[in-house]
Design a protein around this motif. Structure first.
Motif, PDB file in Angstrom:
ATOM      1  N   UNK A   1       6.793  17.382  11.955  1.00 36.22           N
ATOM      2  CA  UNK A   1       7.014  17.074  10.538  1.00 36.22           C
ATOM      3  C   UNK A   1       7.641  15.696  10.354  1.00 36.22           C
ATOM      4  N   UNK A   2       8.577  15.333  11.230  1.00 39.31           N
ATOM      5  CA  UNK A   2       9.171  13.991  11.156  1.00 39.31           C
ATOM      6  C   UNK A   2       8.100  12.920  11.381  1.00 39.31           C
ATOM      7  N   UNK A   3       7.298  13.106  12.403  1.00 37.02           N
ATOM      8  CA  UNK A   3       6.237  12.144  12.698  1.00 37.02           C
ATOM      9  C   UNK A   3       5.232  12.039  11.572  1.00 37.02           C
ATOM     10  N   UNK A   4       4.878  13.189  10.963  1.00 30.78           N
ATOM     11  CA  UNK A   4       3.929  13.171   9.851  1.00 30.78           C
ATOM     12  C   UNK A   4       4.487  12.387   8.670  1.00 30.78           C
ATOM     13  N   UNK A   5       5.770  12.601   8.355  1.00 36.77           N
ATOM     14  CA  UNK A   5       6.385  11.870   7.239  1.00 36.77           C
ATOM     15  C   UNK A   5       6.423  10.378   7.478  1.00 36.77           C
ATOM     16  N   UNK A   6       6.781   9.980   8.692  1.00 35.63           N
ATOM     17  CA  UNK A   6       6.845   8.549   9.014  1.00 35.63           C
ATOM     18  C   UNK A   6       5.460   7.922   8.974  1.00 35.63           C
ATOM     19  N   UNK A   7       4.463   8.626   9.484  1.00 39.12           N
ATOM     20  CA  UNK A   7       3.087   8.106   9.474  1.00 39.12           C
ATOM     21  C   UNK A   7       2.583   7.937   8.051  1.00 39.12           C
ATOM     22  N   UNK A   8       2.851   8.921   7.192  1.00 37.27           N
ATOM     23  CA  UNK A   8       2.453   8.810   5.780  1.00 37.27           C
ATOM     24  C   UNK A   8       3.149   7.629   5.114  1.00 37.27           C
ATOM     25  N   UNK A   9       4.451   7.472   5.365  1.00 40.32           N
ATOM     26  CA  UNK A   9       5.199   6.370   4.768  1.00 40.32           C
ATOM     27  C   UNK A   9       4.628   5.019   5.179  1.00 40.32           C
ATOM     28  N   UNK A  10       4.363   4.861   6.469  1.00 42.48           N
ATOM     29  CA  UNK A  10       3.831   3.599   6.979  1.00 42.48           C
ATOM     30  C   UNK A  10       2.472   3.282   6.366  1.00 42.48           C
ATOM     31  N   UNK A  11       1.566   4.249   6.413  1.00 46.60           N
ATOM     32  CA  UNK A  11       0.202   4.027   5.932  1.00 46.60           C
ATOM     33  C   UNK A  11       0.192   3.741   4.434  1.00 46.60           C
ATOM     34  N   UNK A  12       0.916   4.552   3.669  1.00 45.00           N
ATOM     35  CA  UNK A  12       0.886   4.401   2.220  1.00 45.00           C
ATOM     36  C   UNK A  12       1.541   3.107   1.770  1.00 45.00           C
ATOM     37  N   UNK A  13       2.591   2.700   2.460  1.00 43.86           N
ATOM     38  CA  UNK A  13       3.272   1.468   2.052  1.00 43.86           C
ATOM     39  C   UNK A  13       2.392   0.246   2.288  1.00 43.86           C
ATOM     40  N   UNK A  14       1.643   0.232   3.380  1.00 45.25           N
ATOM     41  CA  UNK A  14       0.697  -0.863   3.620  1.00 45.25           C
ATOM     42  C   UNK A  14      -0.380  -0.869   2.540  1.00 45.25           C
ATOM     43  N   UNK A  15      -0.921   0.311   2.231  1.00 44.32           N
ATOM     44  CA  UNK A  15      -1.974   0.409   1.216  1.00 44.32           C
ATOM     45  C   UNK A  15      -1.473  -0.055  -0.147  1.00 44.32           C
ATOM     46  N   UNK A  16      -0.284   0.385  -0.540  1.00 50.88           N
ATOM     47  CA  UNK A  16       0.246   0.028  -1.863  1.00 50.88           C
ATOM     48  C   UNK A  16       0.560  -1.461  -1.958  1.00 50.88           C
ATOM     49  N   UNK A  17       1.088  -2.046  -0.875  1.00 51.51           N
ATOM     50  CA  UNK A  17       1.381  -3.474  -0.915  1.00 51.51           C
ATOM     51  C   UNK A  17       0.109  -4.289  -1.081  1.00 51.51           C
ATOM     52  N   UNK A  18      -0.941  -3.922  -0.346  1.00 49.11           N
ATOM     53  CA  UNK A  18      -2.227  -4.608  -0.483  1.00 49.11           C
ATOM     54  C   UNK A  18      -2.769  -4.405  -1.899  1.00 49.11           C
ATOM     55  N   UNK A  19      -2.625  -3.199  -2.433  1.00 53.74           N
ATOM     56  CA  UNK A  19      -3.124  -2.901  -3.780  1.00 53.74           C
ATOM     57  C   UNK A  19      -2.409  -3.726  -4.839  1.00 53.74           C
ATOM     58  N   UNK A  20      -1.100  -3.902  -4.692  1.00 45.15           N
ATOM     59  CA  UNK A  20      -0.333  -4.696  -5.662  1.00 45.15           C
ATOM     60  C   UNK A  20      -0.754  -6.158  -5.610  1.00 45.15           C
TER      61      UNK A  20
END
Length: 395
Positions: free
Chosen positions: A335-354
């Motif tokens: 669960x810890x690894x899943x949360x960190x992976x989601x955070x990393x992936x989504x933050x890259x996607x959102x920064x590119x989107x902005x």
């Protein structure tokens, strides 16, 4: 005599065994132990991104610091100081067994909510109409960045303690904590961080087995409805953001200024870029180019090819985090690894989107690369946790 000789032989054999077991403390053995105990690729890729970030922060902020601080190395020195601190934090979480602190998951939730609430007291610092920081001497701390890691630990700990919770009414405890966080973060305002935290918590709940379709839909509808009301209420901060990001050049000197300048920078870069350090847009055209919009400067200096290489490195890091997660030896590590992976992936996607005007401009940093000490510490701590999980996997 025969008995004595046999004893001597057995004793000598034991001595030889002891000699063979004596470790050799040299560089080769230590590096070999590190490679065996941890997923070295995560540490290596993180180090590459951190080093690249130091160079780009210096390049993006050079003109600004020269003009406003009369010191071209102002951002560089501060970023190096944060990196040095981050190395210590990363090493601590690499060695610190995640079971030891995750059992205090409620403490992380309470401290996170308390820190976010304190922003709306005289302790909070407002910059550009956003209240997101505490000023501690020369340091500016962003509590919402720490909230991301706090919510990963809280959600993972809560679910791992009793996995059936996500399939019972007790799952609403998680949704309650989530809504409190979203309300405090959107009030700053900071939409993208609210989206990341909601995605982290729902992602962990999903992989933990929460597949009650009505419950997921109800949660998403509640969160989406809250965001929709805040965005489209005519007198709100988000109404202007939502109506301007679609066509930032419509108000290029007003609300759409930063996004339009970011798009101009990306256009200037073309295929191969203008060259390292040769960005034009960073010369007082793009506000705070070393922060959330550093990707625009990277695109201008290194071109489309440079952006593809950078995003490929991120993709490789996300993949390695995914591999560590699915190989986790227990539910908490998973669960810890899943949360960190989601955070990393989504933050890259959102920064590119902005930066590419695919969503409203808001404060979301590019992991390891954007200037900002709090964000850097959070991601380095997260990679320390991933390394600790990989150590448990191999053990």
């Amino acid at each position: 005599m025969g008995v004595i000789s046999r004893k001597k032989q057995s004793n000598s054999g034991k001595k030889e065994k002891k000699v063979r077991r004596t470790p050799k403390w040299n560089v080769d053995s230590m590096l070999g132990s590190l490679a065996v105990n941890y997923d070295a690729s995560v540490a290596l890729i993180s180090g590459i991104l951190i080093a690249f970030g130091i160079v780009m922060v210096f390049s993006a902020g050079y003109y600004t610091t020269t003009n406003f601080y009369n010191d071209p190395y102002y951002y560089l020195r501060r970023q190096l100081a944060w990196v040095a601190l981050g190395i210590g934090v990363m090493a601590l979480f690499t060695q610190w067994d995640y079971h030891k602190y995750a059992k205090y998951y409620w403490v992380f939730a309470v401290v996170s909510v308390g820190a976010l609430a304190l922003l709306f007291t005289p302790l909070g610092v407002t910059v550009n109409f956003a209240t997101r920081w505490f000023q501690l001497g020369p340091l500016r701390i962003t509590p919402s960045e720490f909230s991301k890691l706090a919510m990963i630990i809280f959600t993972a700990g809560y679910v791992a303690e009793r996995p059936r919770r996500v399939r019972t009414i007790y799952v609403f405890v998680l949704f309650g904590v989530m809504i409190v966080h979203l309300g405090l973060i959107i009030k700053q305002p900071n939409l993208s961080t609210a989206i990341v935290i909601a995605a982290i918590m729902i992602g962990i709940m999903y992989v933990a087995g929460m597949w009650n379709g009505w419950l997921v839909l109800a949660a998403l509808a509640l969160i989406g409805g809250l965001i929709f009301i805040l965005m489209f209420y005519p007198d709100s901060h988000w109404y202007a953001r939502m109506t301007n990001f679609i066509d930032p050049f419509k108000d290029a000197q007003g609300e759409g200024y930063q996004v339009s300048q970011g798009l101009i920078a990306l256009g200037n870069g073309g295929l191969f870029g203008l060259g390292p350090g040769k960005s034009i847009t960073k010369n007082l055209y793009l506000p705070e180019p070393q922060n959330d919009f550093i990707l625009a400067i990277i695109g201008e200096e290194l071109g489309f090819v440079g952006l593809v290489v950078l995003l490929s490195v991120y993709l490789l890091l996300i993949y390695r985090c995914f591999v560590i997660t699915v190989r986790a030896k227990d539910k908490l590590g998973f669960y810890l690894g899943a949360g960190i992976t989601v955070m990393m992936a989504l933050q890259v996607i959102l920064n590119v989107a902005v930066v590419t005007a695919s969503m409203p401009a808001t404060g979301i940093t590019l992991p390891f690369v954007s200037y900002g000490g709090t964000s850097l510490l959070v991601f380095m701590a997260s990679m320390g946790i991933m390394l600790n999980i990989s150590k448990k996997n191999r053990g």
